[in-house]
Design a protein around this motif. Structure first.
Motif, PDB file in Angstrom:
ATOM      1  N   THR A  65      -0.777  17.525   7.652  1.00  0.00           N
ATOM      2  CA  THR A  65      -1.139  18.795   7.018  1.00  0.00           C
ATOM      3  C   THR A  65      -0.187  19.157   5.877  1.00  0.00           C
ATOM      4  N   ASN A  66       0.975  18.529   5.832  1.00  0.00           N
ATOM      5  CA  ASN A  66       1.925  18.796   4.746  1.00  0.00           C
ATOM      6  C   ASN A  66       1.629  17.995   3.481  1.00  0.00           C
ATOM      7  N   SER A  67       0.774  16.983   3.599  1.00  0.00           N
ATOM      8  CA  SER A  67       0.615  16.019   2.504  1.00  0.00           C
ATOM      9  C   SER A  67       0.163  16.645   1.203  1.00  0.00           C
ATOM     10  N   SER A  68      -0.732  17.626   1.259  1.00  0.00           N
ATOM     11  CA  SER A  68      -1.242  18.216   0.022  1.00  0.00           C
ATOM     12  C   SER A  68      -0.113  18.889  -0.754  1.00  0.00           C
ATOM     13  N   ARG A  69       0.826  19.493  -0.051  1.00  0.00           N
ATOM     14  CA  ARG A  69       1.966  20.120  -0.722  1.00  0.00           C
ATOM     15  C   ARG A  69       2.821  19.069  -1.410  1.00  0.00           C
ATOM     16  N   VAL A  89       0.839  -1.198   0.000  1.00  0.00           N
ATOM     17  CA  VAL A  89       0.000   0.000   0.000  1.00  0.00           C
ATOM     18  C   VAL A  89       0.877   1.252   0.000  1.00  0.00           C
ATOM     19  N   ASN A  90       0.244   2.404  -0.162  1.00  0.00           N
ATOM     20  CA  ASN A  90       0.990   3.664  -0.096  1.00  0.00           C
ATOM     21  C   ASN A  90       1.681   3.793   1.258  1.00  0.00           C
ATOM     22  N   GLN A  91       2.968   4.097   1.230  1.00  0.00           N
ATOM     23  CA  GLN A  91       3.651   4.447   2.463  1.00  0.00           C
ATOM     24  C   GLN A  91       3.285   5.872   2.853  1.00  0.00           C
ATOM     25  N   PRO A  92       3.390   6.217   4.131  1.00  0.00           N
ATOM     26  CA  PRO A  92       3.268   7.627   4.483  1.00  0.00           C
ATOM     27  C   PRO A  92       4.476   8.391   3.937  1.00  0.00           C
ATOM     28  N   TRP A  93       4.302   9.665   3.670  1.00  0.00           N
ATOM     29  CA  TRP A  93       5.426  10.491   3.253  1.00  0.00           C
ATOM     30  C   TRP A  93       6.467  10.493   4.365  1.00  0.00           C
ATOM     31  N   HIS A  94       7.742  10.389   3.994  1.00  0.00           N
ATOM     32  CA  HIS A  94       8.770  10.294   5.032  1.00  0.00           C
ATOM     33  C   HIS A  94      10.164  10.594   4.492  1.00  0.00           C
ATOM     34  N   ARG A  95      11.092  10.754   5.432  1.00  0.00           N
ATOM     35  CA  ARG A  95      12.524  10.724   5.183  1.00  0.00           C
ATOM     36  C   ARG A  95      13.044   9.392   5.705  1.00  0.00           C
ATOM     37  N   ASP A  96      14.229   8.990   5.227  1.00  0.00           N
ATOM     38  CA  ASP A  96      14.771   7.717   5.682  1.00  0.00           C
ATOM     39  C   ASP A  96      15.431   7.823   7.046  1.00  0.00           C
ATOM     40  N   PHE A  97      15.793   9.032   7.451  1.00  0.00           N
ATOM     41  CA  PHE A  97      16.347   9.278   8.791  1.00  0.00           C
ATOM     42  C   PHE A  97      16.255  10.779   9.056  1.00  0.00           C
ATOM     43  N   PRO A  98      16.398  11.200  10.306  1.00  0.00           N
ATOM     44  CA  PRO A  98      16.287  12.630  10.613  1.00  0.00           C
ATOM     45  C   PRO A  98      17.379  13.445   9.932  1.00  0.00           C
ATOM     46  N   ALA A  99      17.045  14.654   9.566  1.00  0.00           N
ATOM     47  CA  ALA A  99      18.012  15.543   8.930  1.00  0.00           C
ATOM     48  C   ALA A  99      19.102  15.928   9.922  1.00  0.00           C
ATOM     49  N   PRO A 100      20.377  15.840   9.519  1.00  0.00           N
ATOM     50  CA  PRO A 100      21.477  16.208  10.409  1.00  0.00           C
ATOM     51  C   PRO A 100      21.691  17.715  10.433  1.00  0.00           C
ATOM     52  N   ASP A 101      22.516  18.173  11.375  1.00  0.00           N
ATOM     53  CA  ASP A 101      22.825  19.597  11.463  1.00  0.00           C
ATOM     54  C   ASP A 101      23.508  20.101  10.202  1.00  0.00           C
ATOM     55  N   ASP A 102      24.285  19.231   9.540  1.00  0.00           N
ATOM     56  CA  ASP A 102      24.927  19.634   8.285  1.00  0.00           C
ATOM     57  C   ASP A 102      23.904  20.194   7.309  1.00  0.00           C
TER      58      ASP A 102
END
Length: 276
Positions: free
Chosen positions: A174-178, A112-125
């Motif tokens: 709430t970000n999904s529509s974007r 099924v559709n996955q939720p929108w995501h990143r593979d890991f948290p964004a680093p400070d870089d």
């Protein structure tokens, strides 16, 4: 190939693509025969992983991720030393880049559709320094069609600040529509390769076909990244001895006499239920 016949790639286009959309690709990087061999290896490894506890990690209903050993596939050296791969890594991550992960995703029929995501948290870089310090290369082992649950990406979102992101990875609904307005579905063919920032918001879509859609993943870090901590890249001393020196310097791995089953340390719990 000798130095006179090596292809050249436009560094500005590479940087512009990964810092802009967050994903780039090269059509026909490998032959279809090479991709077919890769597909045979992946299917064998997938079957083996399903037989052992914890061998295949869920990434949602009917969807798995399997981390593997480089020498488990016949084309690892060709992949890791491909001129486009090395050029992209050096351009974005610098000359001291390190390969830290190899594995594959398999969205099966019924995924099924996955939720929108990143593979890991964004680093400070990235959040503070506005730099990309890691890349994920993807290679399909099949010709992808619209009904096979193609990979979907929201270009430019690697720079989104993780405001109200669950675990730093899952943006609020709430970000999904974007994301849906920006979404691009990728349908690569056998032999194609892509490079992306794993921070660019993305998802696997529903697989309505009767076929699985395996895709190999090669993870690469800049010296300032720490993704190696999430993985256990192992290489036997015998295989390591056969590798070109130019490749050895770009591996963060554990040398062993005998390969050990990988204990994956990066389960993404938020993907298990699929899109709400």
């Amino acid at each position: 190939m000798n130095t006179l016949t090596l292809p050249t790639y436009d560094i500005a286009q590479i940087m512009g693509g990964l810092y802009g959309d967050g994903i780039i690709g090269l059509k026909g990087a490998f032959s279809r025969e090479w991709a077919q061999t890769l597909g045979e290896d992946v299917l064998r490894l997938y079957d083996e992983a399903l037989q052992r506890p914890g061998g295949a990690l869920g990434r949602g209903p009917k969807r798995h991720y399997v981390e593997i050993h480089p020498e488990d596939i016949r084309g690892f050296v060709e992949l890791a030393t491909h001129p486009w791969v090395t050029t992209v890594c050096k351009a974005v991550l610098g000359p001291e880049y390190k390969i830290v992960e190899i594995g594959f995703d398999v969205p099966n029929p019924g995924a099924v559709n996955q939720p929108w995501h990143r593979d890991f948290p964004a680093p400070d870089d990235t959040i503070i320094g506005r730099r990309l310090n890691s890349l994920a290369f993807n290679l399909t082992t099949v010709d992808v069609t619209e009904d096979m649950g193609p990979f979907e990406v929201a270009p430019g979102t690697q720079w989104d600040l993780p405001i109200d992101f669950e675990h730093g990875m899952f943006p609020p609904k709430t970000n999904s529509s974007r994301y849906e307005q920006r979404a691009q579905r990728k349908m690569p063919q056998m032999g194609d390769i892509s490079a992306r920032s794993a921070l660019t918001i993305h998802r696997g879509t529903a697989n309505h076909s009767t076929k699985s859609r395996p895709a190999l993943v090669l993870g690469v870090d800049a010296p300032t990244a720490n993704n190696a901590e999430r993985h256990d890249l192992q290489i036997t001393r015998a295989f390591y001895a056969t590798l070109p020196e130019s490749l050895k310097q770009h591996l963060t791995c554990r040398l062993v006499d005998k390969l050990e089953p990988i204990v994956q340390g990066h389960t993404i719990e938020g993907l298990m239920m699929g899109e709400a």
